[in-house]
Structure formats: structure tokens, C-alpha cells
Design a protein around this motif. Structure first.
Motif: not given
Length: 377
Positions: A340-351, A362-364, A320-330
């Protein structure tokens, strides 16, 4: 039973037909003592059959994925709202994708679909009908694929477009009360679309029908699946994102809509995914879960993330994957969560996110696409 004694001046080996019991110094032992020792050792002697293995741990999948990052369009104003994995080498993402022309200027007419063929991305413009007007390339909010020759999208203009493997067909849908955000269906003759202002529409293979959702909250996501009894469960979630903590969980059964309990949830909701009868997961201002549809209590929020989650999808309760703000991926592997902290970007989000046993996409915002494959696949 024979108990031969190995001939040694100092030690004696006590042996049965099946196993060696022990090697003992016997010169200073009486027969009574030897008999007692032998009786005790025989109680623990077993046949050559190995002992049973220890209890198995949780049945899990791995957290190890090989990731690839792509940026579609200009990388700034582009946004991808939804994604569908059609097969291991075919992925379609929808949204609005801006590119620069030969003079370096942004083309004002965006692409609305990006297709990955296993090697590269190709941008396309899907036609979308308008109310009483011509077709044009409207941004697409939702996509759902039954197969490579039966793919549905829904546009901001209020129309669906359907790919039959060769051509697109499109028609405006007036049987709705808002903009469509997501779609799910068991077949192209049983397709549901949810959207803003409580919009809930069903397509039966020939006509669309607006269902009474009983709410004016925006419905952001819908998912379904068959339980062990063969009954299809369909759940939609809604909220008033950025305005309040109000939320709603709806169960859809044909044209009947009922409200499910949300008494233990303290935040707005954005996503729903489940494997019927095993695991139900909500995403939003927290991640919540339960094991059965009839349960009233949702456990959570989980402490694995501090960011808002926009989407949840899985291929099983162990992937199971959950995605969200700051390109959060779990990722949940059946036992533990990993970020997966390597995707962290403060101005982006996975939708949005799509998941199969062999691929996750994952896309956003900013046209970013993250593709992951389990190690070994």
C-alpha cells in the motif's frame, strides 16, 4: 433407447432420452455412416447432471481495505511503540504522546496511552511504578490484551501495569535484564516479556521469573499459538539492530529455551508471527517464511519490499500484514503480497501492527495511526 428423427426436408436431429446429440444433414449419408457417427456421439453423451467445476484457485482474502489515517499528539515528537485490538471498536496504542498546552507550548509530561472507542481517540496517562520510587506516567513500550478487562502494558521505567476493567495496578519488575519490548501470553497466568540484552521474563499468575535466554542480543518480539496437537509453541526473535547482522530465533517451552535454525537468513530480525503448523513469518532486514516449526529452511528474503520491516502480525495464514520503514505496509492474502504505497513517508516508520479478521491497525513515529477495514465490513 429411442432415436427419433425430427421431420425436416434437409436436416435430422439425433436425440436420446437424455440429451440432444447433434443436428446433421442426412440426405447424403449411408446407414453405415449414420451408425458410425451416432456411435461416436453417444460416447460423449452424458446425463443432464452438469460437469464438475474446475479446480478452485487459492483460498484467499481480499487486498481491498478502506483506510483511515489519524495523527495523535503534536505530530512530530510523539511516537507509538505498540498497539492492541481489543475488539472491533476498541483499540489501545501505547508510547509517548506529546500535546500542546493552551499557550502553544509542548506539555513536558506526555500521555502514554491512546484509546479508540470506535469514533474518536482519547489520550490517557497510565501509572507506572518505579524502583523504590513513586508512580508516574512513564512511556509505555508494550501492550498485550486478553480482554477488555485484562490488559497489560510495560513501561520504560521497568514496571508492568494491568487494567482490570475499572482500575490500573502497577508494580516494578526486577526479574529482567533489560527494557521490555514486547509481550505475549496464553493467559494472565502464562505471560512472557522479552527485551533488550536478551531479557526474557515469565509471569505465572503470581510471580515473575527471569529465564535464561542464552543470548545478550536484544529480543524484539515474541509470539505464540497452539498447534494441531494442542501444544503451545512460543517463538522470540532478537538481533543487534544497527550494529551487526547477528540474529537469534528462540523457542520457549515453559522455562526451557532452545535456539532454532537461522542458517538461511542473511539479515537481522525484528518481528515474528505464525499460525501454528501452517505459516511462520519473520520480519526484519527481509521477510522470511516457512510452513512448519520443525523445518530448518526459511524461504526468502521475499522481494516484495526493499525497506526494513519492523513488525508482522496476522489473523490467519490468509491475512498477514508486515509494516516497517518509510511507513511501508504489505498484505499477504494467502496467495499474493500487495504493498500500500499511499502510506509512504520518507521520515517516518510503522513500528507495530495488530490484525483481526475485520480490522488492522498500524502505529509508529510522529503519532501516526493507520486503521484499515476489509471492504464490506
Amino acid at each position: 433407447m429411442m432415436i427419433p428423427f425430427a421431420q425436416s426436408p434437409r436436416r435430422r436431429s439425433l436425440t436420446t432420452d437424455d440429451c440432444r446429440l447433434s443436428t446433421l444433414p442426412l440426405f447424403n449419408f449411408s446407414l453405415t455412416t449414420v451408425y458410425c457417427l451416432l456411435s461416436t456421439l453417444l460416447l460423449s453423451c452424458t446425463s443432464p447432471t452438469p460437469p464438475p467445476p474446475p479446480p478452485a484457485g487459492p483460498d484467499t482474502t481480499s487486498h481491498d481495505f478502506i483506510w483511515r489515517i489519524d495523527t495523535l499528539g503534536d505530530g512530530n515528537s510523539s511516537v507509538l511503540y505498540d498497539v492492541a485490538i481489543i475488539n472491533d471498536t476498541t483499540v489501545w496504542a501505547v508510547g509517548e504522546i506529546f500535546v500542546r498546552d493552551s499557550s502553544g507550548q509542548i506539555d513536558p509530561t506526555p500521555y502514554n496511552l491512546a484509546a479508540w472507542n470506535g469514533r474518536m481517540w482519547k489520550l490517557r496517562r497510565v501509572p507506572a511504578a518505579t524502583y523504590g520510587g513513586p508512580e508516574f506516567s512513564s512511556p509505555l513500550h508494550a501492550i498485550f490484551a486478553f480482554s477488555s478487562d485484562d490488559v497489560w502494558t510495560f513501561s520504560i521505567a521497568g514496571s508492568y501495569s494491568r487494567w482490570n476493567g475499572s482500575n490500573w495496578a502497577t508494580a516494578f519488575v526486577s526479574q529482567r535484564s533489560g527494557s521490555v519490548m514486547k509481550m505475549w501470553g496464553s493467559s494472565s497466568a502464562d505471560l512472557y516479556a522479552v527485551g533488550t540484552n536478551g531479557s526474557l521474563s515469565r509471569f505465572n499468575g503470581s510471580t515473575w521469573t527471569l529465564l535464561a535466554s542464552g543470548t545478550t542480543l536484544d529480543l524484539y518480539d515474541v509470539w505464540g499459538g497452539k498447534n494441531a496437537a494442542g501444544v503451545t509453541e512460543i517463538i522470540a526473535v532478537g538481533a543487534s539492530l544497527f550494529h551487526s547482522l547477528d540474529r537469534i530465533i528462540l523457542r520457549i517451552d515453559g522455562s526451557s529455551v532452545t535456539t532454532l535454525s537461522d542458517s538461511t537468513i542473511r539479515s537481522s530480525l525484528r518481528g515474528i508471527w505464525f499460525e501454528s503448523g501452517k505459516m511462520y513469518v519473520l520480519a526484519g532486514g527481509g521477510i522470511y517464511r516457512k510452513s512448519a516449526l520443525q523445518e530448518q529452511i526459511w524461504s526468502g528474503p521475499l522481494q516484495e519490499t526493499q525497506y526494513y520491516s519492523y513488525a508482522v502480525r496476522g489473523s490467519s495464514e490468509k491475512n498477514v500484514f508486515v509494516v516497517g520503514a518509510y511507513n511501508d505496509v504489505l498484505h499477504y492474502n494467502g496467495s499474493t503480497w500487495r504493498t500500500y504505497s499511499e502510506f509512504f513517508r520518507p521520515n517516518d516508520m510503522f513500528l507495530a501492527v495488530a490484525v483481526t479478521p475485520r480490522l488492522v491497525v498500524a502505529v509508529g513515529s510522529s503519532g501516526i495511526v493507520a486503521r484499515g477495514r476489509p471492504v464490506g465490513h
